[in-house]
Design a protein around this motif. Structure first.
Motif, short mmCIF file in Angstrom:
data_model
loop_
_atom_site.label_atom_id
_atom_site.label_comp_id
_atom_site.label_asym_id
_atom_site.label_seq_id
_atom_site.Cartn_x
_atom_site.Cartn_y
_atom_site.Cartn_z
N ILE A 27 45.24 13.27 -12.43
CA ILE A 27 44.73 14.44 -13.08
C ILE A 27 45.49 15.81 -12.13
CG2 ILE A 27 42.71 16.28 -13.35
CD1 ILE A 27 41.16 13.78 -13.92
N THR A 28 46.06 16.60 -13.00
CA THR A 28 46.41 17.84 -12.40
C THR A 28 45.74 19.04 -12.66
OG1 THR A 28 48.00 17.82 -14.25
CG2 THR A 28 48.85 16.89 -11.93
N TRP A 29 45.63 19.77 -11.83
CA TRP A 29 44.87 21.31 -12.20
C TRP A 29 45.42 22.56 -11.63
CZ3 TRP A 29 43.90 17.37 -8.72
CH2 TRP A 29 43.82 17.91 -7.32
N GLU A 30 45.29 23.54 -12.30
CA GLU A 30 45.88 24.86 -11.96
C GLU A 30 45.06 25.48 -10.82
OE1 GLU A 30 46.84 27.28 -15.69
OE2 GLU A 30 47.17 25.28 -16.63
N GLN A 31 45.98 26.40 -10.28
CA GLN A 31 45.26 27.16 -9.03
C GLN A 31 44.91 28.49 -9.93
OE1 GLN A 31 44.47 25.88 -6.31
NE2 GLN A 31 45.44 24.11 -6.48
N PRO A 32 44.02 29.34 -9.19
CA PRO A 32 43.22 28.81 -7.96
C PRO A 32 42.02 28.09 -8.41
CG PRO A 32 42.86 30.92 -8.81
CD PRO A 32 43.77 30.82 -9.78
N VAL A 33 41.73 27.29 -7.43
CA VAL A 33 40.45 26.64 -7.58
C VAL A 33 39.16 27.75 -7.41
CG1 VAL A 33 38.83 25.03 -6.61
CG2 VAL A 33 41.23 24.33 -7.00
N LEU A 34 38.20 27.80 -7.99
CA LEU A 34 37.22 28.93 -7.76
C LEU A 34 36.19 27.96 -6.92
CD1 LEU A 34 36.31 31.96 -8.37
CD2 LEU A 34 34.84 30.86 -10.15
N ARG A 35 35.70 28.87 -5.62
CA ARG A 35 34.49 28.26 -4.96
C ARG A 35 33.41 29.08 -5.15
NH1 ARG A 35 38.53 27.00 -2.06
NH2 ARG A 35 38.88 24.73 -1.74
N SER A 86 21.27 30.68 -8.39
CA SER A 86 20.91 29.37 -9.12
C SER A 86 21.95 28.93 -9.76
CB SER A 86 19.46 29.66 -10.00
OG SER A 86 20.10 30.41 -11.09
N TYR A 87 21.76 27.65 -10.15
CA TYR A 87 22.97 26.99 -10.98
C TYR A 87 23.27 27.76 -12.21
CZ TYR A 87 24.39 23.59 -14.79
OH TYR A 87 24.98 23.40 -15.76
N HIS A 88 21.93 27.96 -12.76
CA HIS A 88 22.28 28.75 -14.17
C HIS A 88 23.08 29.93 -14.00
CE1 HIS A 88 19.39 25.99 -16.00
NE2 HIS A 88 18.60 26.35 -15.30
N MET A 89 22.91 30.98 -13.14
CA MET A 89 23.37 32.06 -12.91
C MET A 89 24.85 31.76 -12.57
SD MET A 89 22.12 35.07 -13.26
CE MET A 89 22.58 36.49 -12.69
N ALA A 90 25.17 31.11 -11.42
CA ALA A 90 26.35 30.89 -11.06
C ALA A 90 27.32 30.29 -12.02
CB ALA A 90 26.42 30.00 -9.81
N VAL A 91 26.85 29.17 -12.88
CA VAL A 91 27.62 28.55 -13.87
C VAL A 91 28.04 29.48 -14.86
CG1 VAL A 91 27.32 27.11 -15.51
CG2 VAL A 91 26.91 26.10 -13.48
N THR A 92 27.11 30.40 -15.19
CA THR A 92 27.20 31.06 -16.35
C THR A 92 28.32 32.35 -16.03
OG1 THR A 92 25.12 30.94 -17.20
CG2 THR A 92 26.13 33.08 -18.06
N ASP A 138 30.59 32.25 -13.54
CA ASP A 138 31.77 31.69 -13.14
C ASP A 138 32.65 31.12 -14.57
OD1 ASP A 138 31.33 32.17 -10.77
OD2 ASP A 138 30.81 30.15 -10.32
N ASP A 139 31.86 30.65 -15.46
CA ASP A 139 32.69 30.27 -16.70
C ASP A 139 33.32 31.31 -17.20
OD1 ASP A 139 32.29 27.43 -16.52
OD2 ASP A 139 30.46 27.49 -17.58
N ALA A 140 32.61 32.63 -17.33
CA ALA A 140 33.21 33.82 -17.68
C ALA A 140 34.32 34.17 -17.04
CB ALA A 140 32.25 34.96 -17.94
N GLU A 141 34.08 34.25 -15.47
CA GLU A 141 35.19 34.79 -14.55
C GLU A 141 36.56 33.90 -14.60
OE1 GLU A 141 35.45 37.03 -12.44
OE2 GLU A 141 37.08 36.31 -11.12
#
Ligand code: GLU
Length: 298
Positions: free
Chosen positions: A71-79, A202-208, A210-213
């Motif tokens: 698997i190959t992925w693009e940068q940047p990786v978001l932490r 929380s998981y909910h807050m961060a995921v929502t 970050d998917d937008a980001e």
């Protein structure tokens, strides 16, 4: 621009709390293949908000294992650990809109209250994560709330879901390419925690957020997380974020039908590699187990 014309962006978002197993492999392959077949972008996100459970060696291993799988992925990786300020800002916005309240309850106190209500079972609702929070701290009077905040009593922040839903002009809908159209029903979780006591998010807050980001257009993950999407869709609406589509793919069960999980000694990708399996064989095994898995009861 119509949703169809958007360039597809997918992501794989593991938590570095253990080594990846075949379930992760399938999830990563699912997102990666989708991006590739659509000429889109595949991204990786490290979900490390709970720093007490995450370890750097697991993060290193995630990248090694993905590369080994081909698997190959693009940068940047978001932490996620770099994003606490952004999570805080979004939380403050919801708080300013009076959609949150501090919850001082300990887990034990909540259990005791639910147990007491158990004698009158009609008072206890069950949601996807178990019994729904009975709303104790939502009912605190203002003076008591202020007193506890002034005394720095540890607290989580909960979403007042009933109030939040009244802010919406119309019912929210979302689309899953596998499970079809849904009307968002975040109330099934009751007043979900958006900021945990210990980590302030929380998981909910961060995921929502970050998917937008990351500009994710198609959120792909295992179907056990489908119910969480009801909350994520609500948060998107409240925070004015774009609405992706979702693909909640089958879980990967082992040959006995049991769910693979880090906790249940699922063979890790590195164990399979050490046993001599090739990346092709491992990919085929993940595909086969996903194709034969029983659907999760939602
Ligand atoms: N980090 C989550 C997990 O490892 C996945 C989050 C998501 O895809 O929404 O289960």
């Amino acid at each position: 621009m119509s949703a169809k014309a958007r360039t597809v962006v997918t992501r794989f978002a593991p938590s570095p709390t253990g080594y990846l197993h075949l379930g992760h492999a399938y999830s990563a392959l699912f997102a990666w293949r989708l991006a590739r077949t659509q000429g889109g972008h595949f991204l990786v996100r490290i979900e490390d908000i709970d720093q007490t459970r995450c370890r750097p060696e697991f993060e290193t291993a995630i990248f090694e294992d993905l590369a080994w799988l081909g698997i190959t992925w693009e940068q940047p990786v978001l932490r996620q650990s770099t994003r606490f300020d952004q999570y805080r800002t979004a939380l403050d916005r919801l708080d300013a809109a009076q959609l949150l309240y501090p919850c001082f309850c300990t887990r034990k106190a909540i259990q005791a209250e639910i147990h007491a209500a158990g004698r009158a079972p009609h008072l206890t609702r069950h949601g996807p994560d178990g019994p729904v929070y009975p709303g104790t701290c939502r009912k605190l009077d203002h003076a008591e709330r202020r007193r506890r905040l002034a005394a720095n009593q540890p607290h989580a922040m909960r979403l007042d879901v009933t109030r939040a839903l009244t802010q919406l002009p119309e019912p929210l809908v979302w689309h899953d390419t596998i499970h079809g159209d849904h009307q968002a029903r975040p109330e099934i979780f009751g007043d979900a925690i958006l900021a945990r006591k210990d980590i302030g998010t929380s998981y909910h807050m961060a995921v929502t957020l970050d998917d937008a980001e990351q500009g994710v257009t198609e959120v792909t993950r295992a179907e056990d997380l489908l119910p969480a999407t009801h909350i994520h869709r609500l948060l998107q609406a409240l925070l004015g974020l774009p609405t992706p589509i979702w693909s909640h793919h089958p879980m990967v069960n082992d040959d006995s039908g049991a769910r693979l999980a880090k906790r249940t000694n699922a063979p890790t990708l590195r164990a399979l590699r050490d046993q001599g399996l090739s990346p092709e064989e491992t990919r085929a095994m993940a595909d086969r187990l996903a194709a034969t898995s029983r659907p999760v009861r939602l």
